[in-house]
Design a protein around this motif. Structure first.
Motif, PDB file in Angstrom:
ATOM      1  N   ALA A 101       0.832  -1.207   0.000  1.00 28.38           N
ATOM      2  CA  ALA A 101       0.000   0.000   0.000  1.00 28.38           C
ATOM      3  C   ALA A 101       0.867   1.257   0.000  1.00 28.38           C
ATOM      4  N   THR A 102       1.992   1.194   0.683  1.00 24.18           N
ATOM      5  CA  THR A 102       2.922   2.328   0.666  1.00 24.18           C
ATOM      6  C   THR A 102       3.457   2.555  -0.741  1.00 24.18           C
ATOM      7  N   GLY A 103       3.745   1.426  -1.443  1.00 18.85           N
ATOM      8  CA  GLY A 103       4.203   1.547  -2.829  1.00 18.85           C
ATOM      9  C   GLY A 103       3.142   2.166  -3.727  1.00 18.85           C
ATOM     10  N   VAL A 104       1.872   1.746  -3.560  1.00 15.93           N
ATOM     11  CA  VAL A 104       0.772   2.326  -4.348  1.00 15.93           C
ATOM     12  C   VAL A 104       0.613   3.808  -4.031  1.00 15.93           C
ATOM     13  N   LEU A 105       0.808   4.179  -2.771  1.00 11.38           N
ATOM     14  CA  LEU A 105       0.661   5.573  -2.351  1.00 11.38           C
ATOM     15  C   LEU A 105       1.655   6.479  -3.074  1.00 11.38           C
ATOM     16  N   PHE A 106       2.885   6.000  -3.230  1.00 14.08           N
ATOM     17  CA  PHE A 106       3.917   6.842  -3.852  1.00 14.08           C
ATOM     18  C   PHE A 106       4.048   6.600  -5.356  1.00 14.08           C
ATOM     19  N   ALA A 107       3.606   5.430  -5.846  1.00 15.44           N
ATOM     20  CA  ALA A 107       3.719   5.155  -7.286  1.00 15.44           C
ATOM     21  C   ALA A 107       2.484   4.395  -7.749  1.00 15.44           C
ATOM     22  N   PRO A 108       1.309   5.062  -7.811  1.00 21.32           N
ATOM     23  CA  PRO A 108       0.079   4.371  -8.215  1.00 21.32           C
ATOM     24  C   PRO A 108       0.156   3.926  -9.675  1.00 21.32           C
ATOM     25  N   PHE A 155     -16.950   8.372  -1.677  1.00 20.95           N
ATOM     26  CA  PHE A 155     -17.806   9.543  -1.475  1.00 20.95           C
ATOM     27  C   PHE A 155     -17.057  10.691  -0.793  1.00 20.95           C
ATOM     28  N   ALA A 156     -16.149  10.361   0.113  1.00 21.06           N
ATOM     29  CA  ALA A 156     -15.470  11.417   0.879  1.00 21.06           C
ATOM     30  C   ALA A 156     -14.299  12.024   0.133  1.00 21.06           C
ATOM     31  N   ALA A 157     -13.547  11.196  -0.605  1.00 24.18           N
ATOM     32  CA  ALA A 157     -12.322  11.706  -1.224  1.00 24.18           C
ATOM     33  C   ALA A 157     -12.238  11.399  -2.705  1.00 24.18           C
ATOM     34  N   GLY A 158     -13.326  10.921  -3.287  1.00 26.05           N
ATOM     35  CA  GLY A 158     -13.332  10.694  -4.716  1.00 26.05           C
ATOM     36  C   GLY A 158     -12.681   9.413  -5.180  1.00 26.05           C
ATOM     37  N   GLY A 159     -12.326   8.543  -4.266  1.00 28.07           N
ATOM     38  CA  GLY A 159     -11.692   7.283  -4.646  1.00 28.07           C
ATOM     39  C   GLY A 159     -10.274   7.503  -5.121  1.00 28.07           C
ATOM     40  N   GLY A 160      -9.807   6.666  -6.003  1.00 29.51           N
ATOM     41  CA  GLY A 160      -8.438   6.767  -6.486  1.00 29.51           C
ATOM     42  C   GLY A 160      -7.526   5.828  -5.729  1.00 29.51           C
ATOM     43  N   LEU A 161      -6.438   5.416  -6.410  1.00 31.88           N
ATOM     44  CA  LEU A 161      -5.551   4.426  -5.817  1.00 31.88           C
ATOM     45  C   LEU A 161      -4.860   4.943  -4.563  1.00 31.88           C
ATOM     46  N   ARG A 162      -4.460   6.225  -4.550  1.00 26.64           N
ATOM     47  CA  ARG A 162      -3.764   6.760  -3.394  1.00 26.64           C
ATOM     48  C   ARG A 162      -4.663   6.780  -2.158  1.00 26.64           C
ATOM     49  N   VAL A 163      -5.903   7.189  -2.348  1.00 25.87           N
ATOM     50  CA  VAL A 163      -6.831   7.240  -1.215  1.00 25.87           C
ATOM     51  C   VAL A 163      -7.093   5.829  -0.689  1.00 25.87           C
TER      52      VAL A 163
END
Length: 904
Positions: A301-308, A372-380
């Motif tokens: 998850a840390t990897g997805v956060l910095f390199a989605p 709904f709160a943050a629009g989704g996306g891999l980082r969220v």
């Protein structure tokens, strides 16, 4: 064939047979599940947007609540293999139905198939592991579940390899049909596997209320860890499918990609299972092994956060599949073994078949909330995974600490000697039953009821004293009078006076004592008639009353009266005075009379005086009390007297214990006294003795320390010194083992056989001491249960004991103790003796030489006997060096051996 495989895998033949059978069944189930997942995902992603998936997760969670109840009832009503067969046949039939419906292309099919695959797959796998647990035990599972898990991974590999060509050549329906056939073929093998089972957990009975799994704290930690696992896995899978739907829109393409993904992921899982899982579980334990999955997903998850992107999402999903199928599955199954069999099955049914699917609902809610709160996306999504991952790691830490406690409880539960738990008797029905016993005609029954009432409801006994004082049994009347005296119940003084003329002597004594306690004031005048009585029991009671209740102003008068009794009285009167002086508060001037009583010609008088000297705390008599321990006829009295003095005498006892000029016989008795004085000073005194030269003294010190521990005295044992003692015991065990293995035994070798017996005894004694010392710094009952488990011939009990030791002992103790009891056998222990202590013994003659140099006195004496019998003249020098030994047995045997070697 099985024997060859077992030898290669370092398993017993029966273990290998069970492991292979379970691996084949799990492989078939996993291959089937991989095919159905491929068909499910391909059909869903081709016809519906991935954003519908969170709502499907929610529906699965709701449906799982119903499924869980049905599964729980099934596991309660049927045996583990019966439940698995039933679920397998239902699953195979349902997949056949879906295979027939897929070509119809109905709109509701993708969602229905997605939900059903999730539910049946989890229930089937959960029931398989319930069955596997029921025919295994903890230690066997550590060795075999890696092989079983490998079968599942191979099944996943086969399923992935079949999915791609089947999807390209035929329709998706063929994947579902093939999956159903695989389950149907594997199900009969379950019954064959059961026939090879060594053990099977009994079905839970319905006798008594059934504890709900979530009422158990340990199960709650397991449930939280499982819930977090599914939530994180669901979010990771959602990320993966978002990327997958963006790249493919054709169901055959999706099925082909997923088939290849599962094939390569399972290849990696096979490598992990083959080269890491068993080693990691056996070395690091199940607790740390289970954290490999959450830590890896947090890293992903840390990897997805910095390199989605597709690479990081696919890699995270691959790790989820690889670790979950290999290390995590094998490790987490071990956590259920310490639970009671009925609770184990209910907990697994709840967690594996219920909470894990409820976790899908939580994953759906989390995805929807984040969207709904943050629009989704891999980082969220990655941030959400990190948050749940932290909770997951905390849950596993809770599971790990609870695992050790549950292992201890499991050991005690399986040990018949440790099932006597204290039970509260203070309940209305039991109290009523005990009070009814107070009117029983048998005096022994009534006195037992009195003691139980005094222990559980002491305030209620006074209401029944009237009947007890008039009971037909003299034993009951005497006990009731003692209660009147102890509680100063003046309302019964009339009845006490009447009982002073009771036909029974003991009742008269107790009545007189009660009368003296109730009257108060000047005790001499009312006692004079009894002091002059012809009944020695009444004279004894009167003397005791005077000594116990005479106020301080009457001290001189008491001394004068007791002196007169000693001068004019007979033997029984001297005994009475010696006893009475122990009742008088002191020390005081009247206790000077003990001096002449301690030197009395009559042994009973002296024994009574020894006890009284201790009760009044006469320091001047302490050396006499300690020396009296060495005389058998006065030992018990001296013991009671020293215990009565308590902590005041501990320092002196410690001095005697460590003084080598004191006779060994006396030093061997002192630990028993210290063990009955429950203070920290007693512990400190016993640990002043380091490396005792006498085996018996060492063992008696240890028994006394264990007695203090068993009494739950408020004491602490010095961990560093206990560890030193364990190291010494381990050394002695390996010393005895190394010499035992070279000892020749055969016809006409009686001397050698005796030496072998002694060496074997030394090993048993050393191992016993090791566990007794462990009981000083670890839960005592658990250590005792582990010792019995290690010695047990039952594989389950031994496996549970080893598992407890591996997880409960600190690293320094684990490194010392486990090599003595694990499955490495004598070969491994001999290698340890050689490398750690240098016990490399190549011949019996070399063994005898080492024993004569390093052995304990009894072992030396037996070795000297062997030397003389075998005429080992080259050991004459070693024999002569033992001619001046301190131990009499060694000296005498050395003298005999010398004569034998010189031809005398």
């Amino acid at each position: 064939m099985i024997a060859v495989i077992a030898r290669h895998l370092k398993l017993e033949p029966d273990e290998a047979r069970r492991a292979i059978s379970l691996a084949v069944v799990l492989g078939a189930f996993t291959a089937s599940y991989t095919l159905t997942k491929t068909a499910r995902d391909a059909l869903f992603l081709a016809q519906l947007p991935v954003t519908v998936l969170p709502y499907v997760y929610l529906a699965i969670g709701v449906l799982a609540l119903v499924t869980t109840q049905l599964h729980a009832r099934l596991t309660r009503r049927f045996s583990a293999p019966g439940s698995l067969v039933a679920i397998g046949l239902v699953s195979a039939a349902s997949l056949g139905v879906f295979a027939a419906v897929v070509p119809l292309r109905v709109s509701w099919l993708p969602i229905a198939l997605y939900m059903w695959v999730n539910l049946y797959g989890i229930v089937l796998m959960a029931q398989f592991w319930i069955f596997a647990n029921s025919i295994s035990h903890t230690r066997e599972a550590k060795r075999t579940f890696g092989i079983v898990g490998l079968g599942g991974i191979v099944g996943g590999l086969v399923g992935g390899a079949l999915a791609a060509p089947l999807a390209q050549m035929t329709a998706l329906a063929s994947l579902l049909a093939t999956a159903g056939i695989l389950i149907a073929l594997a199900t009969p093998l379950v019954l064959a596997t059961r026939c090879h089972a060594a053990v099977e957990a009994p079905l839970p009975t319905d006798a008594g209320p059934e504890t709900l799994p979530l009422q158990h704290p340990y199960v709650r930690w397991l449930a939280l860890a499982a819930l977090c696992s599914v939530v994180v896995g669901g979010v990771v899978d959602y990320q993966f499918k978002v990327e997958l739907q963006q790249r493919f829109d054709d169901p055959q393409q999706i099925a082909t990609f997923l088939g290849q993904f599962y094939m390569f992921a399972n290849l990696a899982a096979i490598g992990l299972q083959l080269f890491l899982t068993r080693w990691l579980i056996e070395r690091a334990g199940a607790g740390w092994s289970a954290t490999l999955l959450p830590f890896g997903l947090v890293a992903g998850a840390t990897g997805v956060l910095f390199a989605p992107g597709v690479f990081s999402s696919t890699l995270t999903r691959a790790w989820d599949h690889i670790a979950r199928m290999s290390v995590n599955r094998s490790a987490t199954e071990l956590f259920y073994f310490p639970l009671e069999p009925g609770m184990r099955r209910r907990a697994k049914a709840l967690i594996d078949a219920g909470l894990e699917r409820l976790g899908d609902a939580f994953a759906g809610l989390l995805i929807l909330a984040v969207t709904f709160a943050a629009g989704g996306g891999l980082r969220v999504m990655a941030i959400a995974i990190l948050a749940v991952g932290v909770v997951w790691v905390i849950a596993w830490l809770g599971v790990r600490s609870g695992y050790v406690r549950e292992l201890g409880r499991n050991l005690r539960r399986n040990n018949l000697e440790l099932r006597r738990e204290p039970v509260s008797l203070r309940e209305a029905t039991l109290l009523a039953e005990m009070t009814n016993l107070l009117s029983h005609p048998l005096g022994r029954v009534v006195t037992q009821a009195i003691e139980l009432l005094l222990e559980t409801a002491p305030e209620s006994i006074e209401a029944y004293l009237g009947g007890l004082l008039e009971h037909d049994s003299p034993e009951v009347r005497a006990r009731a009078l003692s209660l009147v005296r102890e509680r100063r119940l003046a309302t019964w003084s009339g009845r006490v006076s009447a009982l002073m003329t009771d036909p029974d002597g003991e009742v008269r004594v107790q009545a007189l004592a009660a009368h003296c306690a109730l009257e108060g004031g000047d005790p001499f005048e009312p006692m004079e008639p009894f002091l002059e009585s012809l009944d020695p029991q009444l004279r004894r009671a009167a003397v005791n009353c005077l000594a116990e209740f005479a106020p301080a102003p009457f001290e001189a008068r008491l001394t004068e009266r007791l002196t007169r009794v000693l001068r004019e009285g007979v033997r029984s009167d001297r005994i009475a005075v010696a006893e009475a002086l122990g009742r008088h508060p002191g020390p005081s001037a009247v206790h000077e009379l003990l001096g002449q009583l301690l030197r009395d010609d009559d042994r009973e008088v002296r024994r009574t005086a020894l006890v009284s000297a201790g009760r009044v705390g006469r320091r001047v008599d302490v050396p006499l009390l300690i020396e009296a321990l060495a005389t058998r006829e006065f030992r018990e009295a001296a013991h009671r007297g020293l215990i009565a003095m308590g902590e005041r005498v501990v320092g002196t006892l410690g001095d005697y214990l460590t003084d080598s000029s004191v006779s060994l016989e006396l030093r061997q008795i002192i630990p028993r006294v210290l063990g009955d004085i429950p203070t920290q000073e007693s512990v400190n005194a016993m640990f002043r003795v380091r490396e005792p030269e006498d085996t018996r003294l060492d063992y008696r010190l240890l028994k006394a320390e264990n007695r203090l521990r068993a009494a739950k005295a408020p004491v602490q044992f010095p961990r560093a010194l206990v560890t030193e003692d364990i190291q010494r015991d381990v050394r002695q065990f390996l010393f005895a083992l190394a010499h035992y293995r070279v000892c020749p035994i055969g016809v006409g070798r009686d001397a050698e056989r005796l030496l072998a017996i002694v060496l074997n005894e030394r090993m048993e004694q050393a191992l016993n001491r090791v566990f007794r010392r462990l009981a000083l710094i670890y839960p005592a009952q658990n250590a005792l249960a582990a010792y019995h488990g290690i010695l047990s011939e039952q594989s389950r009990a031994r496996g549970d004991a080893l598992e407890y030791l591996e997880n409960a002992l600190a690293p320094e103790h684990r490194a010392l103790v486990l090599p003595l009891v694990d499955d490495s056998g004598d070969a491994g222990r001999l290698a340890l003796a050689r490398t750690r202590y240098g016990f490399a013994i190549d011949s019996f003659e070399q063994s005898l030489k080492q024993i004569l140099e390093l052995g304990d006195p009894w072992l030396k004496a037996v070795a000297l006997h062997v030397v003389g019998k075998r005429q080992h003249r080259d050991l004459l020098g070693d024999v002569e060096r033992n001619l001046s030994a301190l131990d009499t047995r060694v000296r005498e045997t050395a003298t005999w051996a010398q004569l034998a070697l010189l031809g005398g």
